[in-house]
Design a protein around this motif. Structure first.
Motif, PDB file in Angstrom:
ATOM      1  N   ASN A  40       6.769  31.853 -28.485  1.00  9.94           N
ATOM      2  CA  ASN A  40       8.074  32.521 -28.610  1.00  9.94           C
ATOM      3  C   ASN A  40       8.168  33.204 -29.969  1.00  9.94           C
ATOM      4  O   ASN A  40       7.431  32.862 -30.895  1.00  9.94           O
ATOM      5  N   VAL A  41       9.084  34.164 -30.085  1.00 10.36           N
ATOM      6  CA  VAL A  41       9.307  34.784 -31.393  1.00 10.36           C
ATOM      7  C   VAL A  41       9.838  33.734 -32.375  1.00 10.36           C
ATOM      8  O   VAL A  41      10.450  32.745 -31.968  1.00 10.36           O
ATOM      9  N   ALA A  42       9.615  33.962 -33.663  1.00  8.42           N
ATOM     10  CA  ALA A  42      10.175  33.090 -34.700  1.00  8.42           C
ATOM     11  C   ALA A  42      11.692  33.305 -34.747  1.00  8.42           C
ATOM     12  O   ALA A  42      12.192  34.360 -34.328  1.00  8.42           O
ATOM     13  N   TYR A  70      13.627  31.928 -24.944  1.00  5.30           N
ATOM     14  CA  TYR A  70      14.121  31.863 -26.328  1.00  5.30           C
ATOM     15  C   TYR A  70      14.582  33.242 -26.824  1.00  5.30           C
ATOM     16  O   TYR A  70      15.733  33.411 -27.240  1.00  5.30           O
ATOM     17  N   SER A  71      13.694  34.246 -26.743  1.00  8.61           N
ATOM     18  CA  SER A  71      14.113  35.591 -27.172  1.00  8.61           C
ATOM     19  C   SER A  71      15.185  36.149 -26.233  1.00  8.61           C
ATOM     20  O   SER A  71      16.050  36.924 -26.647  1.00  8.61           O
ATOM     21  N   THR A  72      15.130  35.737 -24.959  1.00  8.19           N
ATOM     22  CA  THR A  72      16.146  36.180 -23.989  1.00  8.19           C
ATOM     23  C   THR A  72      17.541  35.770 -24.461  1.00  8.19           C
ATOM     24  O   THR A  72      18.489  36.562 -24.400  1.00  8.19           O
ATOM     25  N   LEU A  88      11.515  39.706 -17.306  1.00  6.85           N
ATOM     26  CA  LEU A  88      10.421  39.659 -16.336  1.00  6.85           C
ATOM     27  C   LEU A  88       9.403  38.592 -16.725  1.00  6.85           C
ATOM     28  O   LEU A  88       8.928  38.580 -17.868  1.00  6.85           O
ATOM     29  N   GLU A  89       9.085  37.723 -15.777  1.00  8.71           N
ATOM     30  CA  GLU A  89       8.156  36.628 -16.061  1.00  8.71           C
ATOM     31  C   GLU A  89       7.251  36.390 -14.860  1.00  8.71           C
ATOM     32  O   GLU A  89       7.722  36.275 -13.738  1.00  8.71           O
ATOM     33  N   TYR A  90       5.965  36.282 -15.131  1.00  7.60           N
ATOM     34  CA  TYR A  90       4.987  36.071 -14.069  1.00  7.60           C
ATOM     35  C   TYR A  90       4.980  34.617 -13.578  1.00  7.60           C
ATOM     36  O   TYR A  90       4.878  34.351 -12.379  1.00  7.60           O
ATOM     37  N   GLU A  93       6.761  28.559 -13.327  1.00  7.90           N
ATOM     38  CA  GLU A  93       7.056  27.384 -14.167  1.00  7.90           C
ATOM     39  C   GLU A  93       7.807  27.819 -15.428  1.00  7.90           C
ATOM     40  O   GLU A  93       8.798  27.191 -15.821  1.00  7.90           O
ATOM     41  N   HIS A  94       7.335  28.893 -16.065  1.00  4.44           N
ATOM     42  CA  HIS A  94       8.029  29.377 -17.260  1.00  4.44           C
ATOM     43  C   HIS A  94       9.443  29.833 -16.895  1.00  4.44           C
ATOM     44  O   HIS A  94      10.409  29.541 -17.606  1.00  4.44           O
ATOM     45  N   ALA A  95       9.545  30.531 -15.771  1.00  8.58           N
ATOM     46  CA  ALA A  95      10.855  31.058 -15.370  1.00  8.58           C
ATOM     47  C   ALA A  95      11.848  29.927 -15.094  1.00  8.58           C
ATOM     48  O   ALA A  95      13.039  30.048 -15.411  1.00  8.58           O
TER      49      ALA A  95
HETATM   50  N1  SAM Z   1       9.512  36.755 -25.325  1.00  6.22           N
HETATM   51  C1  SAM Z   1       9.259  35.323 -25.280  1.00  6.22           C
HETATM   52  C2  SAM Z   1       9.932  34.682 -26.477  1.00  6.22           C
HETATM   53  O1  SAM Z   1       9.795  35.193 -27.589  1.00  6.22           O
HETATM   54  O2  SAM Z   1      10.589  33.634 -26.282  1.00  6.22           O
HETATM   55  C3  SAM Z   1       7.779  35.034 -25.333  1.00  6.22           C
HETATM   56  C4  SAM Z   1       7.001  35.658 -24.209  1.00  6.22           C
HETATM   57  S1  SAM Z   1       5.332  35.087 -24.162  1.00  6.22           S
HETATM   58  C5  SAM Z   1       4.645  35.805 -25.589  1.00  6.22           C
HETATM   59  C6  SAM Z   1       4.654  36.045 -22.871  1.00  6.22           C
HETATM   60  C7  SAM Z   1       5.127  35.685 -21.467  1.00  6.22           C
HETATM   61  O3  SAM Z   1       4.712  36.745 -20.586  1.00  6.22           O
HETATM   62  C8  SAM Z   1       4.534  34.401 -20.901  1.00  6.22           C
HETATM   63  O4  SAM Z   1       5.537  33.537 -20.440  1.00  6.22           O
HETATM   64  C9  SAM Z   1       3.666  34.873 -19.740  1.00  6.22           C
HETATM   65  O5  SAM Z   1       3.647  33.985 -18.625  1.00  6.22           O
HETATM   66  C10 SAM Z   1       4.317  36.182 -19.360  1.00  6.22           C
HETATM   67  N2  SAM Z   1       3.407  37.116 -18.680  1.00  6.22           N
HETATM   68  C11 SAM Z   1       2.061  37.266 -18.865  1.00  6.22           C
HETATM   69  N3  SAM Z   1       1.578  38.204 -18.055  1.00  6.22           N
HETATM   70  C12 SAM Z   1       2.622  38.680 -17.340  1.00  6.22           C
HETATM   71  C13 SAM Z   1       2.757  39.670 -16.333  1.00  6.22           C
HETATM   72  N4  SAM Z   1       1.710  40.373 -15.901  1.00  6.22           N
HETATM   73  N5  SAM Z   1       3.982  39.892 -15.826  1.00  6.22           N
HETATM   74  C14 SAM Z   1       5.057  39.200 -16.271  1.00  6.22           C
HETATM   75  N6  SAM Z   1       4.990  38.240 -17.220  1.00  6.22           N
HETATM   76  C15 SAM Z   1       3.794  37.984 -17.747  1.00  6.22           C
END
Ligand code: SAM
Length: 222
Positions: A40-42, A70-72, A88-90, A93-95
């Motif tokens: 996540n971002v700081a 978190y950044s959301t 958008l999240e792939y 589980e993360h979503a």
């Molecule tokens: N923005 C978040 C924060 O600062 O709290 C951190 C995001 S993290 C660096 C990257 C996220 O992108 C991961 O949860 C990962 O599963 C997702 N991701 C990776 N490839 C993806 C794709 N092709 N489409 C959508 N989400 C994807």
């Protein structure tokens, strides 16, 4: 300068300028407990994104890469009552973790989490007529940065702000012969923006609790 010093300065700045926030710390705690990576971002970058979106007067925000939300949460808190953020999240589980964190933040009404490949969700968003967005934050799989920038332009208006995270990567971004896909993705983002006539941009190097990295900031000018 050392990582220890960067972390100490970040701690000092965050303690001084960013009040303790139970919702955000619980979002990080639950993300950790669910086994999500700490990418996540700081906090000070989260606050920076929040301030930028506020300065922009953003009513519609698009985020590519949700992780645990978190950044959301930082970004959605910059919206007015009737503002909307699509993230958008792939990973389902993360979503799921993000959904719970966003609900605890009282932001479920404002935030729409789309699960699936971001390129598919972006096409769907275009089809649904949800553009233009005022603010776009790109922070997902780095090799896809050029696709996300291309879509961002389709979903933007003149004046839209676009931020791309992680474009410095320990300074490795200067290596034109790198075989690392993430660094290639950072270089591709810089090259895309540099050569695009609709974008005016800069990039800022950062050091702090997350090491040595940086972000790219662009605005749509035509
Ligand atoms: N923005 C978040 C924060 O600062 O709290 C951190 C995001 S993290 C660096 C990257 C996220 O992108 C991961 O949860 C990962 O599963 C997702 N991701 C990776 N490839 C993806 C794709 N092709 N489409 C959508 N989400 C994807």
């Amino acid at each position: 300068m050392s990582q220890e010093k960067w972390s100490a300065v970040d701690a000092y700045l965050c303690d001084s300028l960013i009040p303790q926030d139970t919702v955000l710390s619980e979002a990080l705690r639950d993300s950790d407990q669910a086994g999500l990576p700490q990418i996540n971002v700081a906090p000070n970058l989260g606050k920076f994104l929040h301030l930028l979106a506020q300065i922009q007067g953003a009513r519609r925000i698009l985020e590519v890469g949700t992780l645990g939300g978190y950044s959301t949460i930082w970004l959605a808190r910059a919206l007015p009552e009737d503002g909307r953020l699509i993230t958008l999240e792939y990973s389902p589980e993360h979503a799921a973790v993000a959904k719970a964190n966003i609900a605890r933040a009282g932001l479920s009404e404002r935030v729409d989490i789309r699960v699936g490949l971001a390129v598919d969700s972006l096409a769907q968003i275009a089809q649904e007529g949800l553009a233009p967005f005022d603010f776009i934050f790109i922070d997902a799989d780095k090799p896809s940065n050029p696709y996300y920038l291309d879509w961002s332009l389709k979903l933007a208006r003149v004046g839209t702000i676009i931020v791309v995270d992680n474009v410095v990567r320990d300074g490795e971004v200067v290596d034109a012969h790198t075989t690392d896909e993430k660094i290639q993705g950072a270089r591709a983002a810089v090259a895309f923006v540099a050569s695009h006539p609709r974008l005016s941009a800069t990039a800022i190097q950062t050091v702090g609790s997350k090491g040595y990295d940086g972000f790219l900031l662009a605005t749509v000018v035509a």
